[in-house]
Design an enzyme around this catalytic site. Structure first.
Site, PDB file in Angstrom:
ATOM      1  N   SER A  40     -58.880 -72.042  47.459  1.00  0.00           N
ATOM      2  CA  SER A  40     -57.760 -71.188  47.057  1.00  0.00           C
ATOM      3  C   SER A  40     -56.641 -71.964  46.369  1.00  0.00           C
ATOM      4  CB  SER A  40     -57.212 -70.475  48.304  1.00  0.00           C
ATOM      5  OG  SER A  40     -56.319 -69.466  47.907  1.00  0.00           O
ATOM      6  N   CYS A  44     -55.169 -72.006  37.522  1.00  0.00           N
ATOM      7  CA  CYS A  44     -54.403 -71.605  36.339  1.00  0.00           C
ATOM      8  C   CYS A  44     -53.194 -72.519  36.117  1.00  0.00           C
ATOM      9  CB  CYS A  44     -53.924 -70.165  36.486  1.00  0.00           C
ATOM     10  SG  CYS A  44     -55.272 -69.042  36.877  1.00  0.00           S
ATOM     11  N   THR A 275     -75.355 -56.871  43.740  1.00  0.00           N
ATOM     12  CA  THR A 275     -76.356 -57.440  42.835  1.00  0.00           C
ATOM     13  C   THR A 275     -77.644 -56.623  42.962  1.00  0.00           C
ATOM     14  OG1 THR A 275     -77.264 -58.913  44.490  1.00  0.00           O
ATOM     15  CG2 THR A 275     -75.388 -59.749  43.196  1.00  0.00           C
ATOM     16  N   GLY A 284     -66.121 -62.229  40.304  1.00  0.00           N
ATOM     17  CA  GLY A 284     -65.437 -63.309  39.565  1.00  0.00           C
ATOM     18  C   GLY A 284     -66.121 -63.719  38.275  1.00  0.00           C
ATOM     19  N   LYS A 436     -34.663 -47.531  22.660  1.00  0.00           N
ATOM     20  CA  LYS A 436     -36.083 -47.267  22.394  1.00  0.00           C
ATOM     21  C   LYS A 436     -36.789 -48.585  22.653  1.00  0.00           C
ATOM     22  CE  LYS A 436     -35.313 -44.047  18.627  1.00  0.00           C
ATOM     23  NZ  LYS A 436     -34.961 -44.056  17.225  1.00  0.00           N
TER      24      LYS A 436
HETATM   25  P1  FAD Z   1     -63.421 -70.106  40.840  1.00  0.00           P
HETATM   26  O1  FAD Z   1     -62.009 -69.807  41.088  1.00  0.00           O
HETATM   27  O2  FAD Z   1     -63.744 -71.083  39.771  1.00  0.00           O
HETATM   28  O3  FAD Z   1     -64.083 -70.530  42.171  1.00  0.00           O
HETATM   29  C1  FAD Z   1     -65.439 -70.842  42.263  1.00  0.00           C
HETATM   30  C2  FAD Z   1     -65.638 -71.898  43.338  1.00  0.00           C
HETATM   31  O4  FAD Z   1     -66.964 -71.833  43.761  1.00  0.00           O
HETATM   32  C3  FAD Z   1     -65.445 -73.315  42.809  1.00  0.00           C
HETATM   33  O5  FAD Z   1     -64.415 -73.970  43.529  1.00  0.00           O
HETATM   34  C4  FAD Z   1     -66.782 -73.985  43.019  1.00  0.00           C
HETATM   35  O6  FAD Z   1     -66.652 -75.310  43.458  1.00  0.00           O
HETATM   36  C5  FAD Z   1     -67.394 -73.140  44.103  1.00  0.00           C
HETATM   37  N1  FAD Z   1     -68.853 -73.148  44.071  1.00  0.00           N
HETATM   38  C6  FAD Z   1     -69.672 -72.943  43.025  1.00  0.00           C
HETATM   39  N2  FAD Z   1     -70.963 -72.996  43.396  1.00  0.00           N
HETATM   40  C7  FAD Z   1     -70.959 -73.249  44.719  1.00  0.00           C
HETATM   41  C8  FAD Z   1     -71.977 -73.425  45.660  1.00  0.00           C
HETATM   42  N3  FAD Z   1     -73.272 -73.340  45.327  1.00  0.00           N
HETATM   43  N4  FAD Z   1     -71.632 -73.692  46.921  1.00  0.00           N
HETATM   44  C9  FAD Z   1     -70.328 -73.773  47.285  1.00  0.00           C
HETATM   45  N5  FAD Z   1     -69.336 -73.611  46.428  1.00  0.00           N
HETATM   46  C10 FAD Z   1     -69.627 -73.352  45.168  1.00  0.00           C
HETATM   47  N6  FAD Z   1     -57.228 -67.066  34.500  1.00  0.00           N
HETATM   48  C11 FAD Z   1     -56.178 -66.252  34.282  1.00  0.00           C
HETATM   49  O7  FAD Z   1     -56.289 -65.052  34.487  1.00  0.00           O
HETATM   50  N7  FAD Z   1     -55.000 -66.766  33.831  1.00  0.00           N
HETATM   51  C12 FAD Z   1     -54.815 -68.084  33.593  1.00  0.00           C
HETATM   52  O8  FAD Z   1     -53.740 -68.505  33.201  1.00  0.00           O
HETATM   53  C13 FAD Z   1     -55.898 -68.945  33.809  1.00  0.00           C
HETATM   54  N8  FAD Z   1     -55.769 -70.266  33.566  1.00  0.00           N
HETATM   55  C14 FAD Z   1     -56.807 -71.092  33.836  1.00  0.00           C
HETATM   56  C15 FAD Z   1     -56.664 -72.450  33.617  1.00  0.00           C
HETATM   57  C16 FAD Z   1     -57.709 -73.308  33.886  1.00  0.00           C
HETATM   58  C17 FAD Z   1     -57.547 -74.764  33.612  1.00  0.00           C
HETATM   59  C18 FAD Z   1     -58.923 -72.799  34.390  1.00  0.00           C
HETATM   60  C19 FAD Z   1     -60.064 -73.715  34.699  1.00  0.00           C
HETATM   61  C20 FAD Z   1     -59.091 -71.441  34.604  1.00  0.00           C
HETATM   62  C21 FAD Z   1     -58.035 -70.582  34.322  1.00  0.00           C
HETATM   63  N9  FAD Z   1     -58.166 -69.216  34.525  1.00  0.00           N
HETATM   64  C22 FAD Z   1     -57.105 -68.390  34.268  1.00  0.00           C
HETATM   65  C23 FAD Z   1     -59.447 -68.629  34.970  1.00  0.00           C
HETATM   66  C24 FAD Z   1     -59.446 -68.379  36.476  1.00  0.00           C
HETATM   67  O9  FAD Z   1     -59.093 -69.547  37.126  1.00  0.00           O
HETATM   68  C25 FAD Z   1     -60.783 -67.909  36.884  1.00  0.00           C
HETATM   69  O10 FAD Z   1     -61.084 -66.713  36.221  1.00  0.00           O
HETATM   70  C26 FAD Z   1     -60.900 -67.645  38.373  1.00  0.00           C
HETATM   71  O11 FAD Z   1     -60.574 -68.780  39.085  1.00  0.00           O
HETATM   72  C27 FAD Z   1     -62.318 -67.196  38.704  1.00  0.00           C
HETATM   73  O12 FAD Z   1     -62.466 -67.060  40.072  1.00  0.00           O
HETATM   74  P2  FAD Z   1     -63.874 -67.276  40.751  1.00  0.00           P
HETATM   75  O13 FAD Z   1     -63.700 -67.054  42.210  1.00  0.00           O
HETATM   76  O14 FAD Z   1     -64.901 -66.476  40.068  1.00  0.00           O
HETATM   77  O15 FAD Z   1     -64.244 -68.771  40.458  1.00  0.00           O
END
Ligand code: FAD
Length: 833
Positions: A40, A44, A275, A284, A436
């Protein structure tokens, strides 16, 4: 029995689902596996931590495993990677960093593994100084590298949101930064005309921007990249590279478990985020979602959707009714001093999919223009042309972009129309908005288009207009016209449109434009209510057209290279090398145009210049960011000399000398009229005298043979030059016939203006010309036609004098005053003969 839920991935989607699950079900057993050591965290915020805008690393950690345990009673297992799913047994296999491997059962499995940065197989990409940014350890690595190696130059590959944020932060750290983007624009969710506003700002901010060029290889020396080779052959020397070319859904685990994967490469889910296995949910960046506007499957890797999906999936597993109704890709980014935001579909996508749409552009102030500091924002609204349903929106500005895009995003989600935007009652006080609000205004303008109250033309259609059948009218002030205008446009300020109506042609389409689109709309309403049926107003006016026009010029001139990009370069190109001569006794006047928005500063300059004498100096302070390019264009177009323009804090300071360097004659007045292009000359041939006709054609053919475009506009007695010498049977009434008999029929019958001596003078002159080997008037006319000199007979005087088209020699066009104005406007010289 208590449910057992295993979550894979502990950041945005995963942590959000875990916390909501606990809030809804105190009995559930919740296990969250995270491959990395942080959960967590604010990914961003990573670019801003890199640039030291966020100084404290701990601030990135929204939750720790301990707080998740203490507050939510979640079994958080960091450094634990799920390596396999056994859907039939409802188990996963996990491997800890220590090497321990174990299996864990589940009732429900939630996949939130995110997406990983793409590293294309470019030769040399494996070098130690090629980075990607996804996690805290990634940025730790980058920060250590910068601290230890003290790089001076960086290349960011990819001009998406993350690429731009990283580039800005590297630049703030003092690195000379280049962005390489294979497309012709940055930020793909924006349409081209909006993105070019950012291009200009990036260059002005000091970033080198390379567009329409991809990386072909990274040249390494001792394991590090030292040069980036581009497909064009260009090479960019660098000390480090950051890849920001996009992300790819992490679907390996899902694929191996036999879960369905979509065409976009993401895990397929239904409205319940389930799924192809009903016990396994996915959320995500790893999933494909439905595009709210187009209905297509799409991949939207953004934090908002991931968090919302986490909450929805928790609701569903807890037995509540919930659906995920699709994503609209609402996004926002800070790009140096600008903010760029978008929601819904863009024009490119709609065009590709064949979905009908219309667009409108407005450029309102972020708040009341009279309240200090208000700046312009650029809003593009995309909507259904029939019923006005909002399909998408894009905004670029400095202030208030976030709240406007969010309003539009909310309206889009609720499937509202541009008319609903007109109804919104929004908070207003001068420091925040206008009575406006820009969102109301966007609704009014788009509503006018849908209702048919305003026909519009768009920026990309201007250059395709048939010049002969179109008249472009710039309805701004003379001063604004002087800053720059559409090619071929004539300037009739909106205040004068009514009195100039009789001059306007009804047989041509009239294109109107102003700075923003509003005065053009006023002029449009005047024209259509006065019987002009073919009229269109340029949507968004000059402020929409100009950035694209300037970008094109830059591309054509090939100026976008290492030497000429960046703020200093753009300043340098705006500067004259001529320093004011302090010895000369000139008047030096100052005006303070700070706080005024365009065209305020230019109008002040224009008014003050009228009072100054040639050689006088004018110092201007302004805060309008557009003043840098405006003052440059204005000086170029008006023949004044820009000695200096520089940014001091928020202020822009310009020093202008009235008149041109080297041509300053103290006391001599220089015209404030725009200096038109010197590639065209126009003649008004009023006289029907032989000597004047000869002079006119000698100069005209001379100009044409120098490669200039020449237009000769024949009116009144000048029309006789174009008459055929032989009588031509045409229908005329008695008065017209009388007129015809009294006037010379054709060039051979013309008298001399002086010493005509009952027709003897012309014969004498013609003889002398023959002797001296000077071409006769008839030969000159033939030459002019060969040289494509445009011969235009004035239709109004033909009518008065009863001259019919059939009486004129071949190759003569019939035209009105607009034809003349059009040509004269583009001409360096206009002669009245
Ligand atoms: P994540 O937050 O990436 O989390 C996935 C996690 O799963 C990772 O920590 C990974 O280690 C873990 N994982 C993967 N596979 C496994 C496994 N097999 N076993 C255990 N753990 C695993 N979005 C915005 O809306 N605004 C922004 O300004 C913005 N800025 C960003 C800036 C950066 C530099 C980055 C990298 C992303 C940014 N994003 C932004 C995108 C946003 O961070 C992502 O859309 C969001 O975090 C996606 O959430 P998620 O849970 O799908 O994946």
């Amino acid at each position: 029995m208590a449910k057992k839920i295993v979550i894979i991935g502990g950041v945005a989607g995963g942590a959000s689902a875990a916390a909501r699950l606990r809030r809804l079900d105190e009995q559930a057993e919740i296990i969250m596996l995270e491959r990395g050591e942080h959960i967590s965290y604010a990914n961003c915020g990573l670019p801003y931590y890199l640039g030291n805008v966020i100084a404290d690393r701990n601030k990135l950690l929204v939750q720790t495993p301990q707080t998740m345990k203490d507050v939510f009673n979640i079994d958080v297992r960091i450094n634990s990677e799920a390596t396999q799913i056994f859907p039939v047994q409802k188990e996963i296999k996990a491997q800890e960093k220590s090497g321990r491997v174990y299996r864990e059962s589940y009732d429900y499995l939630i996949l939130s593994p995110g997406a990983s940065p793409i590293r294309p197989p470019i030769p040399g990409i494996d070098a130690a100084n090629v980075f990607t940014v996804r996690s805290i350890p990634d940025v730790d690595l980058l920060k250590d590298f910068i601290e230890e190696q003290q790089p001076k130059k960086a290349v960011v590959v990819g001009g998406g949101f993350i690429g731009l944020e990283i580039a800005e932060n590297l630049h703030q750290l003092g690195l000379n930064t280049t962005i390489i983007e294979a497309a012709d624009q940055v930020l793909a969710p924006l349409d081209y005309e909006m993105a070019v506003i950012l291009h200009q700002h990036l260059r002005e901010s000091g970033v080198d921007l390379v567009l329409k060029d991809g990386v072909s290889s990274f040249v390494q020396k001792n394991g590090s990249v030292t040069k980036v080779k581009l497909k064009s052959g260009r090479e960019i020397v660098t000390d480090m590279v950051i890849m920001g070319v996009g992300v790819r859904p992490e679907v390996d685990l899902a694929k191996r478990a036999g879960l369905a994967i979509g065409e976009r490469g993401g895990i397929m889910v239904n409205e319940q985020l389930q799924t192809s296995d009903p016990s396994i949910f996915a959320i995500g960046d790893a999933i494909e979602v439905e595009d709210l506007v187009t209905g297509n499957r799409t991949h939207i890797p953004l934090s908002g959707p991931a968090n919302r999906q986490g909450r929805i999936v928790a609701d569903i597993i807890s037995g509540r009714k919930a659906v995920y109704s699709g994503a609209q890709g609402t996004a926002i980014a800070k790009v140096f001093e600008l903010v760029a935001a978008s929601t819904g579909a863009n024009e490119k996508t709609l065009k590709k999919m064949g979905i009908p749409y219309e667009v409108s552009f407005i450029h309102p102030g972020a708040y009341a223009s009279y309240y200090p500091g208000s700046t312009t924002m650029h809003i593009k609204l995309i909507f259904d042309p029939k019923n006005g349903t909002i399909l998408g929106a894009q905004i670029i500005g400095r202030q208030g972009v976030d709240k406007r895009i969010d309003l539009l995003a909310a309206a889009l989600r609720k499937k509202e129309t541009v008319f609903d935007l007109q109804e919104l009652e929004l908070a207003y006080a001068p420091p925040f908005s206008s009575a406006k609000d820009p969102v109301n205004l966007a609704g009014y303008v788009a509503g006018n288009i849908v209702n048919g109250d305003m026909g519009v033309i768009h920026w990309h259609e201007i250059d395709l207009l048939d010049k002969k059948s179109t008249l472009i009218i710039d309805v701004r002030t003379e001063a604004e016209y002087g800053v720059g205008h559409l090619p071929g446009a004539v300037n009739i300020p909106v205040e004068k449109i009514r009195e100039r109506l009789p001059e306007l042609p009804k047989d041509k389409e009239i294109i109107l434009y102003c700075r923003l689109g509003f005065k053009g709309y006023l002029a449009y309403r005047i024209l259509v209510q006065n019987g002009f049926s073919r009229v269109r107003n340029l949507s968004g006016g000059w402020l929409t057209y100009k950035p694209v026009f300037e970008e094109k010029k830059l591309m054509v001139a090939g100026q976008v290279d290492e030497k000429t990009t960046g703020y200093e370069a753009s300043m340098a190109s705006a500067l004259s090398t001529v320093e004011p001569d302090n010895e000369a006794p000139v008047n030096r006047v100052k005006i303070d145009a700070c706080g005024l928005q365009c065209p305020g500063p230019i109008v002040q300059v224009f008014e003050m210049m009228k009072k100054l004498k040639n050689g006088d100096l004018l110092e201007v302070s302004a805060t309008d960011p557009g003043f840098v390019s405006d003052i440059k264009s204005w000086c170029e177009n008006t023949g004044n000399q820009l000695l200096k323009v520089e940014k001091k804090g928020d202020n822009i300071e310009a020093l202008i000398r009235k008149g041109q360097a080297g041509k300053v004659v103290p006391g001599e007045e220089i015209s404030q009229q725009p200096l038109p292009g010197r590639e065209q000359n126009t003649f008004v041939v009023f006289s029907g005298d032989l000597d004047k006709a000869i002079a006119a054609f000698i100069i005209a053919t001379g100009s044409a043979s120098m490669g200039k475009k020449v237009t000769m506009f024949f009116t009144f007695w000048g029309l006789n030059i174009l008459r055929q010498s032989d009588g031509v049977p045409v229908k005329k009434n008695f008065v017209e016939r009388m007129f015809g008999w009294m006037m010379p029929r054709g060039s051979t019958k013309l008298p001399l203006s002086k010493m005509n001596i009952m027709g003897l003078g012309p014969r004498l002159i013609r003889g002398i010309m023959r002797q001296k080997n000077v071409a006769s008037l008839e030969e000159l006319i033939a030459q002019a036609k060969e040289l494509n000199v445009q011969l235009v007979a004035c239709n109004m005087t033909m009518d008065i004098m009863g001259i019919k088209k059939g009486e004129l020699t071949d190759g003569v066009e019939i035209g009105g005053v607009a034809t003349f104005l059009n040509a004269a406007d583009k001409s360096g010289t206009t002669l009245f003969i």
